[in-house]
Design a protein around this motif. Structure first.
Motif, PDB file in Angstrom:
ATOM      1  N   ILE A 194       0.836  -1.199   0.000  1.00  0.00           N
ATOM      2  CA  ILE A 194       0.000   0.000   0.000  1.00  0.00           C
ATOM      3  C   ILE A 194       0.869   1.247   0.000  1.00  0.00           C
ATOM      4  O   ILE A 194       0.612   2.207  -0.731  1.00  0.00           O
ATOM      5  CB  ILE A 194      -0.939   0.007   1.227  1.00  0.00           C
ATOM      6  CG1 ILE A 194      -1.961  -1.125   1.117  1.00  0.00           C
ATOM      7  CG2 ILE A 194      -1.651   1.353   1.351  1.00  0.00           C
ATOM      8  CD1 ILE A 194      -2.766  -1.338   2.376  1.00  0.00           C
ATOM      9  N   ALA A 195       1.908   1.236   0.820  1.00  0.00           N
ATOM     10  CA  ALA A 195       2.788   2.397   0.924  1.00  0.00           C
ATOM     11  C   ALA A 195       3.638   2.582  -0.320  1.00  0.00           C
ATOM     12  O   ALA A 195       4.133   3.678  -0.583  1.00  0.00           O
ATOM     13  CB  ALA A 195       3.692   2.261   2.148  1.00  0.00           C
ATOM     14  N   GLY A 196       3.815   1.510  -1.085  1.00  0.00           N
ATOM     15  CA  GLY A 196       4.679   1.581  -2.263  1.00  0.00           C
ATOM     16  C   GLY A 196       6.145   1.633  -1.902  1.00  0.00           C
ATOM     17  O   GLY A 196       6.979   2.088  -2.692  1.00  0.00           O
ATOM     18  N   GLU A 197       6.482   1.152  -0.702  1.00  0.00           N
ATOM     19  CA  GLU A 197       7.863   1.165  -0.225  1.00  0.00           C
ATOM     20  C   GLU A 197       8.185  -0.202   0.368  1.00  0.00           C
ATOM     21  O   GLU A 197       7.837  -0.495   1.522  1.00  0.00           O
ATOM     22  CB  GLU A 197       8.070   2.261   0.821  1.00  0.00           C
ATOM     23  CG  GLU A 197       7.825   3.673   0.288  1.00  0.00           C
ATOM     24  CD  GLU A 197       8.152   4.743   1.312  1.00  0.00           C
ATOM     25  OE1 GLU A 197       8.873   4.434   2.289  1.00  0.00           O
ATOM     26  OE2 GLU A 197       7.688   5.874   1.146  1.00  0.00           O
ATOM     27  N   LEU A 217      -1.543   4.487   7.954  1.00  0.00           N
ATOM     28  CA  LEU A 217      -0.194   5.040   7.875  1.00  0.00           C
ATOM     29  C   LEU A 217       0.427   4.757   6.515  1.00  0.00           C
ATOM     30  O   LEU A 217       1.124   5.611   5.941  1.00  0.00           O
ATOM     31  CB  LEU A 217       0.669   4.457   8.993  1.00  0.00           C
ATOM     32  CG  LEU A 217       0.273   4.886  10.415  1.00  0.00           C
ATOM     33  CD1 LEU A 217       1.048   4.071  11.451  1.00  0.00           C
ATOM     34  CD2 LEU A 217       0.517   6.375  10.620  1.00  0.00           C
ATOM     35  N   ALA A 218       0.184   3.566   5.983  1.00  0.00           N
ATOM     36  CA  ALA A 218       0.718   3.233   4.664  1.00  0.00           C
ATOM     37  C   ALA A 218       0.098   4.122   3.585  1.00  0.00           C
ATOM     38  O   ALA A 218       0.790   4.572   2.664  1.00  0.00           O
ATOM     39  CB  ALA A 218       0.446   1.758   4.347  1.00  0.00           C
ATOM     40  N   LEU A 219      -1.188   4.402   3.711  1.00  0.00           N
ATOM     41  CA  LEU A 219      -1.858   5.280   2.749  1.00  0.00           C
ATOM     42  C   LEU A 219      -1.315   6.700   2.834  1.00  0.00           C
ATOM     43  O   LEU A 219      -1.211   7.402   1.830  1.00  0.00           O
ATOM     44  CB  LEU A 219      -3.370   5.276   3.006  1.00  0.00           C
ATOM     45  CG  LEU A 219      -4.083   3.993   2.585  1.00  0.00           C
ATOM     46  CD1 LEU A 219      -5.462   3.925   3.218  1.00  0.00           C
ATOM     47  CD2 LEU A 219      -4.192   3.902   1.060  1.00  0.00           C
ATOM     48  N   HIS A 237       0.092   8.589  -0.437  1.00  0.00           N
ATOM     49  CA  HIS A 237      -0.697   9.652  -1.058  1.00  0.00           C
ATOM     50  C   HIS A 237      -0.480  11.047  -0.470  1.00  0.00           C
ATOM     51  O   HIS A 237      -1.099  11.998  -0.952  1.00  0.00           O
ATOM     52  CB  HIS A 237      -2.192   9.310  -0.940  1.00  0.00           C
ATOM     53  CG  HIS A 237      -2.594   8.054  -1.635  1.00  0.00           C
ATOM     54  ND1 HIS A 237      -2.598   7.936  -3.007  1.00  0.00           N
ATOM     55  CD2 HIS A 237      -2.979   6.846  -1.141  1.00  0.00           C
ATOM     56  CE1 HIS A 237      -2.991   6.710  -3.335  1.00  0.00           C
ATOM     57  NE2 HIS A 237      -3.220   6.032  -2.238  1.00  0.00           N
ATOM     58  N   HIS A 238       0.392  11.169   0.514  1.00  0.00           N
ATOM     59  CA  HIS A 238       0.539  12.436   1.226  1.00  0.00           C
ATOM     60  C   HIS A 238       1.934  13.009   1.041  1.00  0.00           C
ATOM     61  O   HIS A 238       2.927  12.298   1.138  1.00  0.00           O
ATOM     62  CB  HIS A 238       0.274  12.213   2.720  1.00  0.00           C
ATOM     63  CG  HIS A 238       0.574  13.388   3.591  1.00  0.00           C
ATOM     64  ND1 HIS A 238      -0.283  14.467   3.706  1.00  0.00           N
ATOM     65  CD2 HIS A 238       1.629  13.653   4.405  1.00  0.00           C
ATOM     66  CE1 HIS A 238       0.238  15.344   4.550  1.00  0.00           C
ATOM     67  NE2 HIS A 238       1.394  14.879   4.980  1.00  0.00           N
ATOM     68  N   GLU A 267      -7.202   8.198   3.616  1.00  0.00           N
ATOM     69  CA  GLU A 267      -7.921   6.988   3.994  1.00  0.00           C
ATOM     70  C   GLU A 267      -9.109   6.750   3.070  1.00  0.00           C
ATOM     71  O   GLU A 267      -9.434   5.601   2.742  1.00  0.00           O
ATOM     72  CB  GLU A 267      -8.378   7.077   5.450  1.00  0.00           C
ATOM     73  CG  GLU A 267      -7.227   7.033   6.445  1.00  0.00           C
ATOM     74  CD  GLU A 267      -7.690   7.049   7.896  1.00  0.00           C
ATOM     75  OE1 GLU A 267      -8.856   6.667   8.142  1.00  0.00           O
ATOM     76  OE2 GLU A 267      -6.896   7.427   8.768  1.00  0.00           O
ATOM     77  N   GLY A 268      -9.767   7.831   2.653  1.00  0.00           N
ATOM     78  CA  GLY A 268     -10.887   7.690   1.734  1.00  0.00           C
ATOM     79  C   GLY A 268     -10.463   7.088   0.407  1.00  0.00           C
ATOM     80  O   GLY A 268     -11.169   6.247  -0.163  1.00  0.00           O
ATOM     81  N   ILE A 269      -9.300   7.502  -0.085  1.00  0.00           N
ATOM     82  CA  ILE A 269      -8.770   6.935  -1.328  1.00  0.00           C
ATOM     83  C   ILE A 269      -8.551   5.439  -1.168  1.00  0.00           C
ATOM     84  O   ILE A 269      -8.940   4.632  -2.026  1.00  0.00           O
ATOM     85  CB  ILE A 269      -7.458   7.637  -1.728  1.00  0.00           C
ATOM     86  CG1 ILE A 269      -7.729   9.090  -2.139  1.00  0.00           C
ATOM     87  CG2 ILE A 269      -6.770   6.883  -2.865  1.00  0.00           C
ATOM     88  CD1 ILE A 269      -6.463   9.905  -2.345  1.00  0.00           C
ATOM     89  N   GLY A 270      -7.927   5.043  -0.073  1.00  0.00           N
ATOM     90  CA  GLY A 270      -7.665   3.624   0.150  1.00  0.00           C
ATOM     91  C   GLY A 270      -8.932   2.808   0.289  1.00  0.00           C
ATOM     92  O   GLY A 270      -9.043   1.703  -0.265  1.00  0.00           O
ATOM     93  N   ALA A 271      -9.909   3.351   1.025  1.00  0.00           N
ATOM     94  CA  ALA A 271     -11.165   2.629   1.214  1.00  0.00           C
ATOM     95  C   ALA A 271     -11.938   2.497  -0.091  1.00  0.00           C
ATOM     96  O   ALA A 271     -12.603   1.484  -0.335  1.00  0.00           O
ATOM     97  CB  ALA A 271     -12.018   3.356   2.261  1.00  0.00           C
TER      98      ALA A 271
END
Length: 211
Positions: free
Chosen positions: A6-9, A52-54, A58-59, A87-91
């Motif tokens: 999710i974090a891309g890391e 936190l991963a999101l 995205h931040h 969080e909305g993007i992830g959900a």
């Protein structure tokens, strides 16, 4: 593995320890769920990790700090709204993540007593705004555990800023545009004096016409 994806890391370190979830030096630190956590408690911990991963995915913290208004109430709205955005993007994009985030949010609502709160002294406006933003971006309703919080604020916030909240949610994938739209929400809530000047203009105080 899911948190890293999710974090891309892929190199991010995820550890358990302490009482509060947080980011520290490229490391995600989560509360220890105990030896035999219930399914609900385990989902809540996963939700904190996903949140936190999101944020990592995205931040942009530099952009966020640059956009912050001077007023304390407006700053609280900016902080809560930005977390609601990621969080909305992830959900919206991942059903499993949505379920984990819901579990974490429900746990937080219970800890804060937001289901039983009867007046605005225990119902932060910034958190109610964040709930409305989550609803709009994710398409998922606020949990019943937030009933008191939303009863205290929903009608007024929707009446004053419902249209600007709709426009805000439409900019969820663009942090800078989202921050600009959030200023309109705050203006509609009659909090314009909290915003100060345009953050873009404040970066260039010497750009004046020469006489």
């Amino acid at each position: 593995i899911t948190t890293r994806a999710i974090a891309g890391e892929q190199d991010i370190d995820v550890r358990f320890g302490g009482d509060v979830a947080g980011l520290s030096g490229g490391r995600i630190v989560l509360p220890n769920p105990g030896n035999e956590p219930s399914p609900r408690a385990a989902a809540a911990v996963r939700g904190r990790a996903d949140a936190l991963a999101l944020r990592l995915a995205h931040h942009n913290e530099t952009e966020h700090v640059k956009s912050l208004p001077p007023g304390a109430t407006a700053r609280a709205i900016f902080h809560a709204a930005e977390q609601a955005r990621v969080e909305g993007i992830g959900a919206r994009e991942m059903a499993g993540v949505a379920q984990n985030l819901d579990a974490s949010l429900i746990q937080r609502c219970k800890q804060k007593g937001w289901q039983r709160v009867e007046d605005r002294h225990g119902a932060p406006m910034a958190e109610a705004i964040a709930m409305l933003i989550r609803e709009r971006i994710s398409g998922r309703p606020a949990p019943v555990e937030a009933l008191g919080l939303m009863t205290a604020w929903r009608d007024q916030l929707e009446n004053l800023a419902g249209l600007s909240l709709d426009a805000l949610a439409g900019n969820a994938n663009d942090q800078e545009a989202f921050a600009t739209a959030l200023r309109t929400v705050i203006q509609d809530l009659d909090l314009a004096d909290e915003l100060g000047g345009d953050p873009e203009e404040s970066e260039n105080p010497d750009d004046e016409d020469e006489g």
